[in-house]
Motif scaffolding. Structure first.
Motif, PDB file in Angstrom:
ATOM      1  N   PRO A   1       0.852  -1.231   0.053  1.00  0.00           N
ATOM      2  CA  PRO A   1      -0.103  -0.038   0.105  1.00  0.00           C
ATOM      3  C   PRO A   1       0.742   1.353  -0.068  1.00  0.00           C
ATOM      4  CG  PRO A   1      -0.980  -1.631   1.633  1.00  0.00           C
ATOM      5  CD  PRO A   1       0.509  -1.979   1.058  1.00  0.00           C
ATOM      6  N   GLU A   2       2.178   1.209   0.632  1.00  0.00           N
ATOM      7  CA  GLU A   2       2.923   2.345   0.762  1.00  0.00           C
ATOM      8  C   GLU A   2       3.525   2.714  -0.713  1.00  0.00           C
ATOM      9  OE1 GLU A   2       3.335   4.387   3.374  1.00  0.00           O
ATOM     10  OE2 GLU A   2       2.190   2.871   4.630  1.00  0.00           O
ATOM     11  N   LEU A   3       3.969   1.567  -1.532  1.00  0.00           N
ATOM     12  CA  LEU A   3       4.442   1.875  -2.717  1.00  0.00           C
ATOM     13  C   LEU A   3       3.665   2.037  -3.886  1.00  0.00           C
ATOM     14  CD1 LEU A   3       7.145  -0.999  -3.107  1.00  0.00           C
ATOM     15  CD2 LEU A   3       7.644   1.388  -2.697  1.00  0.00           C
ATOM     16  N   ALA A   4       2.270   1.815  -3.578  1.00  0.00           N
ATOM     17  CA  ALA A   4       1.233   2.070  -4.463  1.00  0.00           C
ATOM     18  C   ALA A   4       0.764   3.187  -5.086  1.00  0.00           C
ATOM     19  CB  ALA A   4       0.044   1.359  -4.150  1.00  0.00           C
ATOM     20  N   SER A   5       1.093   4.190  -3.946  1.00  0.00           N
ATOM     21  CA  SER A   5       0.693   5.632  -4.392  1.00  0.00           C
ATOM     22  C   SER A   5       1.513   6.177  -5.227  1.00  0.00           C
ATOM     23  CB  SER A   5       1.035   6.643  -2.958  1.00  0.00           C
ATOM     24  OG  SER A   5       2.349   6.493  -2.528  1.00  0.00           O
ATOM     25  N   ASP A   6       2.976   5.817  -5.640  1.00  0.00           N
ATOM     26  CA  ASP A   6       3.791   6.334  -6.441  1.00  0.00           C
ATOM     27  C   ASP A   6       4.690   5.258  -7.388  1.00  0.00           C
ATOM     28  OD1 ASP A   6       5.459   5.700  -4.543  1.00  0.00           O
ATOM     29  OD2 ASP A   6       6.336   7.589  -4.116  1.00  0.00           O
ATOM     30  N   HIS A   7       4.133   4.062  -7.275  1.00  0.00           N
ATOM     31  CA  HIS A   7       4.868   3.242  -8.095  1.00  0.00           C
ATOM     32  C   HIS A   7       3.742   2.146  -8.899  1.00  0.00           C
ATOM     33  CE1 HIS A   7       8.021   3.906  -5.501  1.00  0.00           C
ATOM     34  NE2 HIS A   7       8.665   3.260  -6.272  1.00  0.00           N
ATOM     35  N   GLN A   8       3.911   1.777  -9.932  1.00  0.00           N
ATOM     36  CA  GLN A   8       3.379   0.470 -10.479  1.00  0.00           C
ATOM     37  C   GLN A   8       3.417  -0.794  -9.964  1.00  0.00           C
ATOM     38  OE1 GLN A   8       3.772   0.787 -14.719  1.00  0.00           O
ATOM     39  NE2 GLN A   8       2.486   2.445 -14.926  1.00  0.00           N
TER      40      GLN A   8
END
Length: 55
Positions: free
Chosen positions: A23-30
């Protein structure tokens, strides 16, 4: 032109620590999530997918 977000392959995506960081990575990563079963990944995908509002 919109800059493309980095792509991250996250193995163990349905368990800790993968489930915690997705969830943390999803904001600015695919994300590409890999887990033992689709069923175990579904809650992580729902939590990691930004909600969309209808137009």
């Amino acid at each position: 032109m919109t800059p493309q977000r980095p792509t991250t392959l996250l193995t163990g995506g349905s368990r800790s620590p993968g489930a915690g960081i997705a969830p943390e990575l999803a904001s600015d990563h695919q994300l590409i999530l890999v887990g033992r079963s689709a069923e175990s990944l579904e809650p992580i995908v729902r939590e990691s997918t930004p909600s969309r509002t209808p137009d």
